[in-house]
Design a protein around this motif. Structure first.
Motif, mmCIF file in Angstrom:
data_model
loop_
_atom_site.group_PDB
_atom_site.id
_atom_site.type_symbol
_atom_site.label_atom_id
_atom_site.label_comp_id
_atom_site.label_asym_id
_atom_site.label_seq_id
_atom_site.Cartn_x
_atom_site.Cartn_y
_atom_site.Cartn_z
ATOM 1 N N THR A 29 0.850 -1.187 0.000
ATOM 2 C CA THR A 29 0.000 0.000 0.000
ATOM 3 C C THR A 29 0.885 1.237 0.000
ATOM 4 O O THR A 29 1.960 1.243 0.613
ATOM 5 C CB THR A 29 -0.916 -0.001 1.235
ATOM 6 N N GLU A 86 -3.966 3.350 4.786
ATOM 7 C CA GLU A 86 -4.268 2.036 5.372
ATOM 8 C C GLU A 86 -5.592 1.563 4.790
ATOM 9 O O GLU A 86 -6.584 2.312 4.785
ATOM 10 C CB GLU A 86 -4.370 2.129 6.891
ATOM 11 N N MET A 141 -8.679 -1.256 4.662
ATOM 12 C CA MET A 141 -9.405 -2.361 5.267
ATOM 13 C C MET A 141 -10.286 -2.985 4.193
ATOM 14 O O MET A 141 -11.200 -2.347 3.664
ATOM 15 C CB MET A 141 -10.277 -1.869 6.420
ATOM 16 N N ILE A 177 -10.635 3.108 3.398
ATOM 17 C CA ILE A 177 -9.250 3.572 3.393
ATOM 18 C C ILE A 177 -9.122 4.795 4.285
ATOM 19 O O ILE A 177 -9.956 5.713 4.221
ATOM 20 C CB ILE A 177 -8.816 3.908 1.947
ATOM 21 N N THR A 178 -8.097 4.812 5.107
ATOM 22 C CA THR A 178 -7.790 5.988 5.926
ATOM 23 C C THR A 178 -6.419 6.517 5.533
ATOM 24 O O THR A 178 -5.505 5.757 5.196
ATOM 25 C CB THR A 178 -7.805 5.648 7.420
ATOM 26 N N ARG A 179 -6.312 7.838 5.550
ATOM 27 C CA ARG A 179 -5.053 8.502 5.237
ATOM 28 C C ARG A 179 -4.488 9.104 6.518
ATOM 29 O O ARG A 179 -5.219 9.369 7.480
ATOM 30 C CB ARG A 179 -5.292 9.580 4.183
ATOM 31 N N ASP A 180 -3.195 9.350 6.544
ATOM 32 C CA ASP A 180 -2.527 9.858 7.739
ATOM 33 C C ASP A 180 -3.156 11.135 8.286
ATOM 34 O O ASP A 180 -3.133 11.385 9.492
ATOM 35 C CB ASP A 180 -1.041 10.119 7.449
ATOM 36 N N THR A 192 -10.881 9.925 5.017
ATOM 37 C CA THR A 192 -11.272 8.553 4.716
ATOM 38 C C THR A 192 -11.825 8.459 3.301
ATOM 39 O O THR A 192 -12.349 9.430 2.739
ATOM 40 C CB THR A 192 -12.324 8.045 5.712
#
Length: 774
Positions: free
Chosen positions: A10, A15, A17, A140-143, A147
């Protein structure tokens, strides 16, 4: 938007899921639901601290399956939303067994796997057409805390993807990264004025992502065997749209999002404009209009571009008195010459405009977070933007349009609508990111409805640049700022064909190109293309587009193709009626008409104009053109020459010609009038019957100017004789023919007689075209 780093990793900062298990499947009466879990929930400990995706499948209409996915559903309601026309009493069946959870609507079925890896498969009949498999769906989550939701649908071997709006990039979208985000970027870039989150697959299905904001597509570009689409937030909804053929898929999509309205017949004639930054006044306008008449060049609409208003004051809806001291009288004088009038508008209000203080006082503009008016200096100084989520602002803006219609204006060119900010506050609380694309829908709707109110149903027509899904309801749309060369002519056609495969029925472009001034050969080639398009307009930037400025031959070319289009109006307006009823484009990519012919799947330099006419514009000065004819007998409408298809053809054409072929078993009704597009199509009608096939019935309906059937013609070749029946109110002359008045009938290419069943014609040996007139 890409999230992957190759096949296994990735990208840093993200991240993902993805579900691995379908948990707690439920089959309700017309809906199925399952929780998509990122791990096996069999052991009880696994049910703690686990995020879930809720996946629901339903059907808003036959042959359409909706997939709704959410992570957290407790957020504030999202506005705006596309209007989805759900059909009542849709027959839907659902089921659940040890292997699958399924839903079926029409010929379309979706199945969620209960054992093994997570996956959704979509079937048309018993054939799997696509699906979402292992690691495809994702939250998906970003830093930074943002989302996203995404899904990836299978892209099969040899499968091509089309549509996604008016895109000027390669016609087949495979390998492209495409953001659904309206921009004012001209026709020579990856940006697009009309972004539509709908694509059509050569395998016979469509996908519509139901999100008016930014939808990011990776078409075989992140994963080469997947079409990925992603949106910001916690929810994702998309529709899988089926149908027997690609035509039926488009019909179903437009049933869901809206059918194109039928433009009035006069709009199909030739439009001439003042051009953009040229100097003009009433004398200039009248010199153009009179010059067209003197040269026997039929003209039907005159358009006033930006400078009908005072510079720096756009938009204030006031004629510049220094240039047009008597606008009402001028419009009346143009009307006396038989012209319809269109004028340029946009939704932006300069601080110098007489409307600014009024709009600011009443809260009719987009606002900043602090409550002030959102402004910038791009395009106009201190420019504000009308807030069409405010009903009072709509009424206010519309009232100025009503005054102009009362003055004699028949149509508005609704320019701009793409550069809409994402940090503005809307009257109704709409999310500014979702409104960026959707703004144009509200803008065009307000203007269209004013015209309907003032002129009557069936008389409204825009000339619009920007659009989103559903915008096809407010035609006509044109292709924006192209350049005066062959490359741009070709990219314009790609954009128009892609838009047609996105549900839009009517499309135009600036004949001769907008930017720069075309050499005479480009102008003449573009004239032929433009007058064999749905709508035809001469427009430019810094120079005029009247044909005599490009030479006397250009005048002859313009005259020939304008008159040809007028004579073709019984056929073309019938095609327009089909577009409004069925949702099919008037200008059709070859793959739409011939999906079974793989030779048509990538063609983007030719098109079908309605069911029966093939047009291959010439993109070279020397007239050399290569084009593909599908299998069957094709007849040149211009020369009568017959060619057998199933192969590529190479031809040389002068400026008065281009490949214009009629497919076999076609009836082309041609009118008796060649100087205007709006007339009684049945009166003096000629029926041109091309290469009939034994035992195959031919049919064509000739409409009146309201789109109602005037005549329906059926023809059938049996044992070498062609029987022809003409039904409907039509004209008295055709009724007389049916009663046996043979003395009023003329037949070229065969011997005619009247029988109890109607007119019977025995074609001459080797003839490919019959011409029947009274």
């Amino acid at each position: 938007m890409k999230f992957s780093d190759g096949n296994w990793l990735t990208l840093p900062g993200f991240e993902i899921m993805s579900p691995v298990q379908a948990y707690d499947p439920r089959a309700k009466e017309k809906e199925i639901q399952v929780y998509a879990s990122p791990r096996d929930l069999t052991p009880r400990w696994a049910m703690l601290d686990v995020p879930l995706l809720t996946v629901r499948l339903s059907s808003p209409m036959e042959d359409v399956i909706r997939v709704s996915v959410h992570h957290h559903k407790g957020g504030a309601p999202l506005k705006p939303e596309f209007r989805i026309a759900e059909q009542e009493n849709t027959t839907v069946t659902t089921g659940l067994n040890e292997d699958e959870l399924w839903i079926e609507s029409g010929q379309l079925k979706a199945s969620i796997c209960r054992g093994g890896d997570w996956g959704i498969s979509f079937y048309k009949g018993d054939k799997r057409i696509t699906g979402s498999g292992h690691r495809a769906m994702g939250y998906i989550t970003r830093d930074d805390g943002q989302t996203f939701m995404r899904d990836q649908l299978d892209l099969g071997v040899g499968e091509n993807i089309y549509g996604l709006g008016e895109r000027f990039t390669p016609f087949v979208k495979n390998g492209q990264s495409l953001d659904i985000w309206n921009r004012d970027g001209g026709t020579g870039t990856e940006q697009a004025y009309k972004n539509i989150p709908f694509y059509l697959s050569s395998k016979g299905y469509g996908v519509f992502v139901n999100n008016p904001g930014l939808v990011s597509f990776e078409v075989g570009s992140e994963k080469v065997s997947k079409v990925q689409f992603s949106v910001e937030g916690e929810q994702l909804e998309y529709f899988i749209i089926g149908g027997e053929t690609l035509r039926h898929v488009l019909q179903n999509y437009t049933a869901l999002t809206g059918k194109p309205s039928l433009p009035p017949a006069w709009t199909f004639g030739l439009w001439l404009t003042t051009s953009f930054t040229t100097n003009y006044d009433e004398d200039t306008v009248m010199s153009f209009v009179d010059g067209m008449k003197e040269r026997d060049l039929p003209l039907h609409v005159f358009h006033f571009d930006c400078f009908w208003m005072k510079p720096l004051h756009w938009t204030d809806f006031e004629w510049d008195e220094a240039v047009f001291p008597d606008p009402r009288g001028m419009l009346s004088r143009l009307k006396e010459k038989g012209l319809k009038i269109c004028i340029w508008i946009n939704p932006y209000i300069s601080e110098q405009s007489r409307l600014f203080d009024e709009g600011e006082k009443h809260g009719y503009f987009l606002k900043k977070q602090d409550g002030g008016v959102w402004q910038w200096d791009r395009w106009q100084p201190g420019m504000a933007i009308v807030d069409f989520t405010n009903p009072e602002a709509c009424r206010w803006y519309g009232d100025y349009l009503r005054e102009l219609v009362d003055m004699g204006v028949d149509s508005f060119k609704t320019d701009f609508g793409e550069r809409i900010p994402t940090d503005a506050v809307y009257f109704d609380g709409s999310d500014p990111h979702r409104m960026h694309n959707y703004y144009t829908q509200l803008y065009n709707q307000v203007v269209f409805e004013v015209l309907e109110e003032k002129l009557g149903k069936g008389e409204a027509a825009l000339f619009a640049r920007s659009a989103t899904a559903g915008g096809q309801q407010f035609p006509v749309h044109w292709g924006g700022d192209c350049t005066a060369n062959y490359d741009s002519m070709a990219e314009s056609l790609r954009g128009g064909l892609s838009l047609g495969l996105s549900g839009f029925g009517f499309w135009s472009h600036d004949i001769g190109g907008f930017e720069s001034t075309a050499p005479a050969d480009v102008y003449m080639r573009w004239a032929a293309f433009g007058l064999l398009s749905s709508h035809s307009r001469l427009h430019g930037n810094q120079s005029y587009r009247v044909p005599w400025l490009f030479g006397e031959e250009a005048v002859d070319v313009m005259r020939f193709f304008t008159k040809l289009k007028c004579r073709l109006m019984p056929y073309l307006f019938g095609t327009a009626v089909d577009a409004s009823v069925l949702g099919l484009p008037a200008m059709r990519a070859m793959v739409l008409e011939f999906p079974e012919d793989y030779g048509c799947h990538t063609l983007d330099r030719q098109y079908m104009l309605g069911d029966s006419l093939l047009v291959a514009p010439v993109f070279s000065e020397d007239g050399q053109v290569d084009f593909y004819l599908p299998a069957g007998t094709w007849t040149s409408l211009l020369t009568g020459e017959t060619v057998q298809g199933g192969r590529w053809i190479s031809e040389q054409h002068g400026f008065m010609s281009l490949p214009l072929y009629v497919r076999s078993s076609s009836i082309i009704p041609m009118g008796a009038v060649d100087d205007k597009p709006d007339y009684d199509y049945a009166d003096g009608l000629e029926l041109h019957i091309f290469a009939p096939v034994e035992g195959k019935e031919m049919r064509v309906t000739v409409p009146d100017m309201k789109g109602n059937p005037a005549l329906t013609v059926r023809a059938l070749l049996q044992e070498g004789k062609l029987s022809i029946q003409v039904e409907g109110a039509g004209s008295k002359a055709w009724k007389a023919v049916l009663r046996g008045c043979m003395e009023s009938l003329s037949v070229e290419g065969g011997q005619a007689e009247m029988t109890d069943q109607g007119l019977c014609v025995t074609p001459h040996a080797g003839i490919s075209e019959l011409k029947i007139r009274y």
